[in-house]
Design an enzyme around this catalytic site. Structure first.
Site, short mmCIF file in Angstrom:
data_model
loop_
_atom_site.label_atom_id
_atom_site.label_comp_id
_atom_site.label_asym_id
_atom_site.label_seq_id
_atom_site.Cartn_x
_atom_site.Cartn_y
_atom_site.Cartn_z
CG HIS A 77 42.04 -41.59 127.27
ND1 HIS A 77 42.84 -40.57 127.59
CD2 HIS A 77 42.03 -41.56 125.87
CE1 HIS A 77 43.33 -40.08 126.49
NE2 HIS A 77 42.73 -40.70 125.37
CG ASP A 111 44.17 -40.10 130.67
OD1 ASP A 111 43.79 -41.16 130.54
OD2 ASP A 111 44.39 -39.55 129.56
CB SER A 169 45.19 -40.53 123.33
OG SER A 169 44.30 -39.59 123.21
#
Length: 408
Positions: A137, A167, A251
């Site tokens: 992402h 992911d 992230s």
């Protein structure tokens, strides 16, 4: 009477004045003699350690009255396990910039703009190249990806592979300016309560390589993932839970143990009012498996069974009996919603629309996410899987030889 007493008091004081003068003279004389004695004995007292004499070259409150206003600075050498862990790992954490092409409706021209910033971890350096782990992402829909090194320099990155469900993504950059490579640990050896350190770029590169510390709060958590945003869970992501602060921009960054080893890739947090300390990272042992395949093939080669799964729990209870004819003991499973083609793996094995799958290879399957996850992590195209299902109230079992999705 009062007046008499006052006057008499004055008279008595006058009569004592000669004695007072003698007393003053005696005191002064004694003080002078005592001072001289002390001065004569100073060297002896100093050598014996009873007093400390001020050296002429030493700054002190007498020679420099301002010297005692501020405390003297103290240099402290802090060398803790946490400091050593951060020093070992933080140079391997980089920034990742997602650059996308956008159209300007006013002048009908397109331009490249930064659409997001995240983090990444350098895990390998060989043959002049450096490879970086990050989240899918972070680079999703990117027209170009840049990596920001700890020095602040930006370099172009090539996307070697990615997978939306897990992911995960792998980037490649020129390795000539990469100075550190992370050491990957063993997430299976983690214990609840042990220290955990998050390193990343919360809120963007302005706060690059920020360090936060907490503990491992829980292991073996599963978080639902709805990739196509249709309200149905597509995947269950196995994660490590930590209370180390993880914020947008973290992230793809590193979750590190007290030895400076990367034990997870930070991926998400629960951001609700009144909720704090719920951050999650993908276990590094899972990452190793996924990254190896992404580097080889650019994607995960998922085994194809040929059914469109739909969670039984999302089906109205009326249809459990009237349409699916399920016995009362069936509480969960996966409904085959599509018309199964006869040339698909499921069709060749005899599966049909509205069959309810409850087990794969004897392992209970309660939803579509578990079905996909089992096939992805345990099977490859060409493998076989035993499917247990219900049809018209009867429990059946068939063996399906798995294929590869069309177009892959």
């Amino acid at each position: 009477m009062g007046y008499y007493d006052d006057l008499g008091q004055v008279e008595r004081k006058k009569n004592r004045e000669p004695g007072l003068g003698r007393l003053i003279m005696t005191s002064v004389t004694s003080a002078v003699i005592g001072g001289m004695v002390v001065l004569l004995m100073l060297p002896t007292l100093s050598k014996s350690g009873y007093i400390s004499m001020v050296q002429p070259s030493t700054a002190n409150a007498m020679t420099n009255p301002s010297s005692n206003i501020f405390a003297q600075p103290i240099s402290v050498n802090v060398d803790t396990a946490t400091v050593r862990a951060v020093e070992k790992a933080d140079k391997a954490v980089v920034g990742v910039i997602n650059i996308q092409r956008v159209n300007n409706w006013f002048n009908q021209e397109s331009s490249s703009v930064e659409r997001g910033e995240g983090s990444g971890v350098v895990f390998e350096k060989k043959n002049g190249k450096a490879h970086i782990i990050t989240n899918f992402h972070v680079i999703e829909n990117a027209q170009k990806v840049q990596v920001v090194l700890p020095s602040g320099e930006k370099v172009e990155a090539k996307v070697l592979g990615y997978d939306a469900l897990t992911d995960m993504a792998v980037l490649e950059i020129d390795g000539s300016k990469v100075t550190a490579v992370a050491e990957l640990g063993d997430s299976d050896a983690l214990k609840v309560g042990e220290p955990a350190i998050a390193i990343g770029n919360p809120l963007g590169l302005k706060f690059s390589r920020t360090v936060t510390q907490g503990i491992i709060s829980a292991l073996d958590r599963s978080m639902p993932v709805d990739v196509d945003e249709n309200g149905q869970t597509d995947w269950e992501l196995d994660v490590i839970q930590t209370d180390a602060a993880i914020n947008p921009g973290n992230s793809g960054g590193a979750l590190v143990n007290i030895h400076g080893q990367v034990i997870g890739i930070n991926t998400l947090k629960i951001a609700q009012e009144g909720v704090e300390g719920l951050g999650f990272a993908i276990p590094i042992n899972d990452v190793k498996k996924i990254v190896t395949e992404l580097m080889q093939d650019g994607k995960l080669k998922r085994a194809y069974i040929g059914v469109q799964p739909y969670d039984l729990t999302n089906v109205p209870r009326y249809h459990w009996k009237e349409t699916l004819n399920l016995p009362d003991e069936v509480k969960a499973g996966v409904v085959v919603m599509n018309e199964v083609t006869k040339f698909s793996p499921a069709g060749k094995a005899g599966l049909r629309q509205y069959d309810v799958i409850v087990k794969l290879d004897g392992q209970e399957i309660t939803n579509g996410a578990q079905l996909r996850k089992y096939l992805t992590l345990n099977k490859k195209p060409g493998d076989s899987v035993e499917v247990t299902f219900y049809r018209d109230g009867f429990k059946k079992s068939v063996t399906v030889k798995l294929g590869e999705p069309v177009g892959e």
